[in-house]
Design an enzyme around this catalytic site. Sequence first.
Site, PDB file in Angstrom:
ATOM      1  N   HIS A  67       0.875  -1.400   0.025  1.00 22.10           N
ATOM      2  CA  HIS A  67       0.075   0.089   0.097  1.00 22.10           C
ATOM      3  C   HIS A  67       0.803   1.268  -0.068  1.00 22.10           C
ATOM      4  O   HIS A  67       1.408   1.454   1.045  1.00 22.10           O
ATOM      5  CB  HIS A  67      -0.795   0.142   1.262  1.00 22.10           C
ATOM      6  CG  HIS A  67      -1.837  -1.177   1.383  1.00 22.10           C
ATOM      7  ND1 HIS A  67      -3.039  -1.069   0.695  1.00 22.10           N
ATOM      8  CD2 HIS A  67      -1.805  -2.314   1.837  1.00 22.10           C
ATOM      9  CE1 HIS A  67      -3.703  -2.272   0.950  1.00 22.10           C
ATOM     10  NE2 HIS A  67      -2.924  -3.206   1.599  1.00 22.10           N
ATOM     11  N   ARG A  69      -0.344   4.287  -0.790  1.00 27.44           N
ATOM     12  CA  ARG A  69      -1.221   5.507  -0.353  1.00 27.44           C
ATOM     13  C   ARG A  69      -1.487   6.698  -1.139  1.00 27.44           C
ATOM     14  O   ARG A  69      -2.122   7.416  -0.938  1.00 27.44           O
ATOM     15  CB  ARG A  69      -0.839   6.076   1.132  1.00 27.44           C
ATOM     16  CG  ARG A  69      -0.717   5.010   2.222  1.00 27.44           C
ATOM     17  CD  ARG A  69      -1.942   4.125   2.309  1.00 27.44           C
ATOM     18  NE  ARG A  69      -2.042   3.440   3.535  1.00 27.44           N
ATOM     19  CZ  ARG A  69      -2.823   2.300   3.781  1.00 27.44           C
ATOM     20  NH1 ARG A  69      -3.582   2.015   2.719  1.00 27.44           N
ATOM     21  NH2 ARG A  69      -2.755   1.483   4.952  1.00 27.44           N
ATOM     22  N   ASN A  99      -6.508   0.559  -3.316  1.00 21.35           N
ATOM     23  CA  ASN A  99      -7.424   1.256  -2.283  1.00 21.35           C
ATOM     24  C   ASN A  99      -6.845   2.531  -1.973  1.00 21.35           C
ATOM     25  O   ASN A  99      -6.419   2.770  -0.747  1.00 21.35           O
ATOM     26  CB  ASN A  99      -7.742   0.404  -1.113  1.00 21.35           C
ATOM     27  CG  ASN A  99      -6.446  -0.200  -0.365  1.00 21.35           C
ATOM     28  OD1 ASN A  99      -5.325  -0.167  -1.226  1.00 21.35           O
ATOM     29  ND2 ASN A  99      -6.588  -0.492   1.025  1.00 21.35           N
ATOM     30  N   HIS A 183      -9.056 -10.368  -1.467  1.00 23.10           N
ATOM     31  CA  HIS A 183      -9.092 -10.046   0.049  1.00 23.10           C
ATOM     32  C   HIS A 183     -10.347 -10.768   0.484  1.00 23.10           C
ATOM     33  O   HIS A 183     -11.394 -10.654   0.364  1.00 23.10           O
ATOM     34  CB  HIS A 183      -9.104  -8.504   0.416  1.00 23.10           C
ATOM     35  CG  HIS A 183      -9.338  -8.354   1.910  1.00 23.10           C
ATOM     36  ND1 HIS A 183      -8.368  -7.340   2.481  1.00 23.10           N
ATOM     37  CD2 HIS A 183     -10.283  -8.714   2.713  1.00 23.10           C
ATOM     38  CE1 HIS A 183      -8.728  -7.427   3.836  1.00 23.10           C
ATOM     39  NE2 HIS A 183      -9.872  -7.892   3.872  1.00 23.10           N
ATOM     40  N   ASN A 282      -5.936  -6.312   9.009  1.00 20.68           N
ATOM     41  CA  ASN A 282      -7.141  -7.078   8.336  1.00 20.68           C
ATOM     42  C   ASN A 282      -6.597  -7.679   7.264  1.00 20.68           C
ATOM     43  O   ASN A 282      -6.061  -7.265   6.191  1.00 20.68           O
ATOM     44  CB  ASN A 282      -8.014  -5.885   7.858  1.00 20.68           C
ATOM     45  CG  ASN A 282      -9.380  -6.530   7.702  1.00 20.68           C
ATOM     46  OD1 ASN A 282      -9.872  -7.714   8.171  1.00 20.68           O
ATOM     47  ND2 ASN A 282     -10.330  -5.697   6.937  1.00 20.68           N
ATOM     48  N   ASP A 309       1.931  -7.020   2.780  1.00 25.53           N
ATOM     49  CA  ASP A 309       0.711  -6.109   3.102  1.00 25.53           C
ATOM     50  C   ASP A 309       1.213  -4.553   3.712  1.00 25.53           C
ATOM     51  O   ASP A 309       0.550  -4.222   4.782  1.00 25.53           O
ATOM     52  CB  ASP A 309      -0.326  -6.951   4.062  1.00 25.53           C
ATOM     53  CG  ASP A 309      -1.569  -6.236   4.009  1.00 25.53           C
ATOM     54  OD1 ASP A 309      -1.871  -5.118   3.344  1.00 25.53           O
ATOM     55  OD2 ASP A 309      -2.399  -6.695   4.905  1.00 25.53           O
ATOM     56  N   HIS A 313       0.006   4.070   8.258  1.00 23.19           N
ATOM     57  CA  HIS A 313      -1.061   4.838   8.726  1.00 23.19           C
ATOM     58  C   HIS A 313      -0.101   5.888   9.636  1.00 23.19           C
ATOM     59  O   HIS A 313       0.665   5.614  10.103  1.00 23.19           O
ATOM     60  CB  HIS A 313      -1.838   4.152   9.614  1.00 23.19           C
ATOM     61  CG  HIS A 313      -2.645   3.247   8.801  1.00 23.19           C
ATOM     62  ND1 HIS A 313      -3.755   3.648   7.875  1.00 23.19           N
ATOM     63  CD2 HIS A 313      -2.703   1.863   8.855  1.00 23.19           C
ATOM     64  CE1 HIS A 313      -4.309   2.550   7.438  1.00 23.19           C
ATOM     65  NE2 HIS A 313      -3.678   1.624   7.991  1.00 23.19           N
ATOM     66  N   GLY A 328      -3.663  -2.155   9.721  1.00 25.33           N
ATOM     67  CA  GLY A 328      -2.636  -2.138   9.016  1.00 25.33           C
ATOM     68  C   GLY A 328      -1.173  -2.077   9.755  1.00 25.33           C
ATOM     69  O   GLY A 328      -1.189  -1.142  10.950  1.00 25.33           O
TER      70      GLY A 328
END
Length: 432
Positions: A67, A69, A99, A183, A282, A309, A313, A328
């Site tokens: 990710h 971001r 995402n 997922h 998650n 993964d 954050h 996360g």
Amino acid sequence: MRRVPVADRPTIVIKGGTVIDASGERVADVVVVDGVVKAVGPDLSADRTLDAAGCIVAPGLVDVHTHLREPGKEEAETVETGARGAALGGYTAVLAMPNTTPAIDSAAVVRQVLELGRTAPCDVYTSGAITVGRAGEQLAPMAEMAELGVKVFTDDGAGVQDNRLMRRAMEYAVGLGVTLAQHCEDDALCGGGHMHEGEWSARLGIAGQPAEAEELMVMRDIALARLTGCRIHFQHMSTARSVAMIRDAVAAGLPVTAEATPHHFTLTHAECASYDPVFKVNPPLRTAADVDALRAGLADGTIATIATDHAPHTPESKELPFDQAPPGMLGLETALALALTELDMPVGQVLAALSWNPARVAGVEDRHGRPIAAGEPANLCVFDPEATWTVRADDMASRSRNTPYEGREVRGKVRHTLLHGEPVVMAGEPQR
């Protein structure tokens, strides 16, 4: 930042290491010229020498689950900072998850991410969303994204709930020659849960997510893969029964692959006893029996890929109460060391799970995870398998600090990373 033109680069010899790739292991020097491996053998020389004494020289690692971001949440991570962390972790390629804000569900956003990654210190590929806005209601324009080179589609962060829509997506994917990554999470069963449903969720008074929420979707998608012939990749598997079902599917010859993350094979739901949201992820951390099953699945090849993964954050968001904080953890700079430290597997098998196997899942096996031989792309990772170090969030390249391994001593340290023949990490330091 401008890349050094290939023709202007000095020749490089990686000297004194043990070369390990899919073909096996041998002690050899590796000469890199003009972005490719020129020679592999004893007593080689070049303009510049990278010391690999005591180290393993391997194909660069490939992460199929990152990710970054960007666009939308640059305060947590950017393509540049995430890619720098990846290079420090030995990665030469990452697959960005869709995402973002907006979601990567159109050709326009795919172009944006690819452009952002053009000068990054590792190759940045992107997945595309299966459904528009990852909302699970309408198929995204997968064909136009596939024309731009997208080879993996996923709604990661959410599973496609509608059985009929997932079947249509799979049939469409077969025609495009792409892979769907899932997922696995049944929303109805998970609704309101923030950790694994079990002994610790009951003790802590935190609503749980049952293992069956993952397993039902794994079971459905294996059935749909059998029906459609679609390649399906199961993301961040977390339960023993998921591993068992995938083992049976692989044995039956179905086009099924799966990944496990370092946090799912090193941590259990007991970590949540501190109420520290750094352990919120998650799918959630599961039981010790699930951890054992994941390790067994990696060891016997049922789960052929280790993925990070990597999910940065901001400190502000991770300081919220457990039930309000986003799930996360960081992962790019610690994955190799955690695998070497925690898994009872030969180093060659660890590298298979971190390099050439995920390269095939991502569809980049023509450039990454390649044999180290003359004429091959010089995307390489050099690491000391015995060097110990202590994980410190403040030392990481990420804009975020949410690592659950703060203060843990691990074994295995990246010394050099070469991308297209250019040392983007030397002696453990980023070069750009």
